[in-house]
Design a protein around this motif. Structure first.
Motif, mmCIF file in Angstrom:
data_model
loop_
_atom_site.group_PDB
_atom_site.id
_atom_site.type_symbol
_atom_site.label_atom_id
_atom_site.label_comp_id
_atom_site.label_asym_id
_atom_site.label_seq_id
_atom_site.Cartn_x
_atom_site.Cartn_y
_atom_site.Cartn_z
ATOM 1 N N LEU A 278 0.699 -1.185 0.131
ATOM 2 C CA LEU A 278 -0.144 0.175 0.038
ATOM 3 C C LEU A 278 0.833 1.231 -0.008
ATOM 4 C CD1 LEU A 278 -2.715 -1.269 2.466
ATOM 5 C CD2 LEU A 278 -2.990 -0.862 -0.037
ATOM 6 N N ALA A 279 2.055 1.134 0.722
ATOM 7 C CA ALA A 279 2.819 2.237 0.763
ATOM 8 C C ALA A 279 3.378 2.721 -0.628
ATOM 9 C CB ALA A 279 3.852 2.345 1.801
ATOM 10 N N ASP A 280 3.381 1.638 -1.607
ATOM 11 C CA ASP A 280 4.221 1.759 -2.745
ATOM 12 C C ASP A 280 3.054 1.813 -4.010
ATOM 13 O OD1 ASP A 280 6.739 1.636 -1.749
ATOM 14 O OD2 ASP A 280 6.327 -0.593 -1.331
ATOM 15 N N ASP A 281 1.730 2.070 -3.523
ATOM 16 C CA ASP A 281 0.761 1.931 -4.340
ATOM 17 C C ASP A 281 0.802 2.772 -5.555
ATOM 18 O OD1 ASP A 281 -2.293 0.486 -4.159
ATOM 19 O OD2 ASP A 281 -2.132 2.286 -5.102
ATOM 20 N N PRO A 282 0.471 2.605 -6.766
ATOM 21 C CA PRO A 282 0.468 3.501 -7.902
ATOM 22 C C PRO A 282 -0.661 4.698 -7.673
ATOM 23 C CG PRO A 282 0.064 1.493 -8.884
ATOM 24 C CD PRO A 282 -0.095 1.255 -7.197
ATOM 25 N N ASP A 283 -1.535 4.495 -6.796
ATOM 26 C CA ASP A 283 -2.361 5.583 -6.523
ATOM 27 C C ASP A 283 -1.996 6.545 -5.253
ATOM 28 O OD1 ASP A 283 -4.579 7.027 -5.247
ATOM 29 O OD2 ASP A 283 -5.996 5.741 -6.340
ATOM 30 N N ALA A 284 -1.617 7.870 -5.651
ATOM 31 C CA ALA A 284 -0.824 8.754 -4.869
ATOM 32 C C ALA A 284 -1.831 8.931 -3.421
ATOM 33 C CB ALA A 284 -0.574 10.159 -5.283
ATOM 34 N N ALA A 288 -0.753 8.507 0.462
ATOM 35 C CA ALA A 288 -0.876 9.386 1.552
ATOM 36 C C ALA A 288 -1.537 8.678 2.572
ATOM 37 C CB ALA A 288 -1.753 10.447 1.022
ATOM 38 N N ARG A 289 -2.802 8.080 2.512
ATOM 39 C CA ARG A 289 -3.293 7.598 3.753
ATOM 40 C C ARG A 289 -2.636 6.284 4.480
ATOM 41 N NH1 ARG A 289 -9.707 7.219 1.251
ATOM 42 N NH2 ARG A 289 -9.540 9.502 0.932
ATOM 43 N N ALA A 290 -1.792 5.653 3.625
ATOM 44 C CA ALA A 290 -1.011 4.605 4.049
ATOM 45 C C ALA A 290 0.410 5.208 4.770
ATOM 46 C CB ALA A 290 -0.314 3.796 3.117
ATOM 47 N N GLU A 313 6.751 11.900 -4.985
ATOM 48 C CA GLU A 313 6.532 13.033 -6.100
ATOM 49 C C GLU A 313 5.319 13.790 -5.903
ATOM 50 O OE1 GLU A 313 4.214 9.887 -9.112
ATOM 51 O OE2 GLU A 313 6.005 10.742 -9.937
ATOM 52 N N ALA A 314 4.145 13.070 -5.022
ATOM 53 C CA ALA A 314 3.113 13.836 -4.745
ATOM 54 C C ALA A 314 3.321 14.743 -3.345
ATOM 55 C CB ALA A 314 1.776 12.966 -4.614
ATOM 56 N N HIS A 345 6.408 23.209 -1.755
ATOM 57 C CA HIS A 345 4.730 23.482 -1.327
ATOM 58 C C HIS A 345 4.782 24.125 -0.117
ATOM 59 C CE1 HIS A 345 0.626 22.999 -1.211
ATOM 60 N NE2 HIS A 345 0.454 22.715 -2.524
ATOM 61 N N TRP A 346 4.061 25.130 0.025
ATOM 62 C CA TRP A 346 3.787 25.702 1.434
ATOM 63 C C TRP A 346 3.295 24.991 2.425
ATOM 64 C CZ3 TRP A 346 -0.661 26.873 3.767
ATOM 65 C CH2 TRP A 346 -1.846 26.939 2.992
ATOM 66 N N ARG A 347 2.296 23.986 1.930
ATOM 67 C CA ARG A 347 1.629 23.140 3.041
ATOM 68 C C ARG A 347 2.535 22.314 3.573
ATOM 69 N NH1 ARG A 347 -4.012 22.269 2.546
ATOM 70 N NH2 ARG A 347 -3.784 20.883 4.336
ATOM 71 N N VAL A 348 3.649 21.889 2.867
ATOM 72 C CA VAL A 348 4.746 20.978 3.303
ATOM 73 C C VAL A 348 5.328 21.661 4.388
ATOM 74 C CG1 VAL A 348 6.490 19.138 3.059
ATOM 75 C CG2 VAL A 348 4.477 19.624 1.241
ATOM 76 N N ARG A 349 5.974 22.905 4.082
ATOM 77 C CA ARG A 349 6.674 23.697 4.885
ATOM 78 C C ARG A 349 6.145 24.059 6.304
ATOM 79 N NH1 ARG A 349 7.458 26.617 -0.113
ATOM 80 N NH2 ARG A 349 5.900 28.263 0.911
#
Length: 462
Positions: A278-284, A288-290, A313-314, A345-349
């Protein structure tokens, strides 16, 4: 010859008399109805007051439970049974009375009536009058289902599960809420099955949102039933299962302050699935939830996976990863969070700066160090804003007053140059001792930067 025939005159008079009699009758009826309503309300109010007195006597030991139940039974009036049972249920909000009320409504036969009211429609199929009666009784069925949920009647969970297939959507939703309130473990896989049907058949009446909200109310120990969804080939099922798992872990963390996924039944299997694939799932969104759930997997593999997801990348995957690292509080995570302060990305910062400010001295040290070393304007703005809103300025001022010029003083000077003066200026004015304020301002006024010196001189003059 008279203008109006005599018969016409008599007819008009008779009609007038009839209209007068009808009007007078309606007035009498309205007055009588009003008086009766006032009497009914008075009776219900007396019942409410007597009920309060009886439960007060039960609490202080003046009456036994059996005596209280007998007196409540005497007070009940068949004509007001529905309203009186509502008054009884209103007192469930009082924790001291709730156990007695739950037992009492069952002993007085209310629960049997509610259950019978739910069972009747399911045997009333067919067409014509029976079908019409079935369709028009939905409000009663919904009320019965709600009442069973209010008292948490554990034995009714199978009956409420049957109501999930009721023709009326309101009855389905009320039954779903009652199942969530009761929390019977046996109903959890039934709700998971309904979620699968809803995804497979978009026209199903119960929505994904309603089912997710209900499933999230169950304890984390039941998460093993989510394994088929977590392994499902359809990404929608995997996303929904992870969202339920997130809600469960958050609820348990709020209650117990500590959550370890491996401690629950089949938690090891779920942790293994989350780590891979799941942490390597193609779906970003799944990644994220994993990443969010990995905060509650307490092993080194989870920490390593989070460090790798910091480079995803996401941006929203990186955001959830930072929040998970902040929850885990692993040794060495402060350096990883500090590296995220220069994210694009400002949300990550923002998430990285907030996590470090809540980390205590090690986190503030990383914030100060990054502020001094980076030339990234946006990163410096984010750090300054976090130091400002978290109240760290006041603590920095106090330390600077004690130890004199140092790295934190250089940060304060930069804050003045950046004109981040709202909280900072208020903190300087609120400095505990006048001597401490004078020491801080004297050091700032000696700065080689004209804007810093000018501001410090203005503050000294004030």
């Amino acid at each position: 010859m008279p203008l109006f025939p005599e018969k016409v005159i008599y007819g008009v008079l008779a009609l007038s008399a009839a209209l007068f009699a009808v009007s007078f009758g309606l007035i009498i009826y309205a007055v009588g109805r009003r008086v009766r309503h006032e009497q009914d309300f008075q009776l219900l109010d007396e019942f409410r007051q007597r009920l309060l007195a009886l439960f007060a006597a039960l609490r202080d030991g003046t009456l036994t439970y059996d005596e209280t139940r007998a007196q409540v039974g005497v007070l009940l009036r068949p004509r007001f049974q529905l309203r009186m049972e509502q008054i009884l249920l209103e007192h469930l909000s009082a924790p001291a009375d709730a156990p007695a009320i739950k037992r009492m409504v069952e002993d007085l036969g209310f629960v049997d009536r509610w259950r019978q009211g739910l069972q009747a429609p399911h045997g009333a199929g067919g067409h014509g009058v029976r079908r019409w009666l079935h369709d028009t009784q939905f409000s009663t069925r919904a009320l019965n289902a709600e009442n069973l949920g209010l008292i948490g009647h554990q034995a009714s969970w199978k009956l409420l599960c049957q109501c999930l297939c009721d023709p009326n959507l309101d009855v389905q939703r009320v039954a779903l809420r009652s199942l969530a309130a009761i929390g019977e473990p046996g109903s959890f896989p039934v709700l998971v099955e309904h979620l699968q049907k809803t995804v497979a058949q978009p026209r199903a009446k119960l929505s994904e949102r309603d089912l997710l909200a209900a499933l999230a109310c169950f304890p984390l120990g039941l998460c093993g039933h989510l394994l088929p969804l977590l392994r499902h080939s359809n990404p929608t099922f995997r996303r929904l299962a992870l969202q339920i798992l997130i809600e469960m872990t958050v609820a348990q963390e709020a209650e117990t302050k500590s959550v370890c996924l491996e401690d629950v039944e089949r938690g090891d299997e779920i942790a293994g699935l989350i780590l891979s694939p799941l942490a390597d799932d193609p779906d970003a969104e799944i990644r994220a939830r994993a990443a969010h759930v990995l905060a509650y997997v307490r092993n080194e593999r989870a920490a390593e996976k989070l460090r790798r997801l910091l480079k995803d990348e996401a941006w929203f995957v990186r955001l959830h990863t930072i929040r998970s690292l902040a929850r885990r509080r692993d040794a060495g995570a402060t350096a990883l969070l500090a590296a995220s302060l220069t994210e694009a990305h400002w949300r990550v910062r923002e998430a990285a700066a907030r996590a470090l400010s809540q980390w205590g001295a090690p986190g503030v040290y990383q914030l100060v160090r990054t502020f001094q070393s980076t030339r990234d304007v946006y990163a410096r703005e984010q750090i300054a804003e976090e130091l400002e809103t978290s109240g760290e300025f006041a603590r920095m001022l106090a330390r600077c007053a004690e130890s004199g010029a140092g790295p934190e003083f250089e940060v304060l000077k930069e804050i003045v140059r950046m004109r981040k003066l709202g909280y900072f200026q208020a903190d300087v004015k609120a400095q505990g001792q006048a001597s401490e304020r004078a020491a801080v301002l004297a050091t700032l006024s000696a700065s080689s930067h004209s804007e810093v010196k000018e501001w410090a001189n203005q503050m000294q003059a004030q």
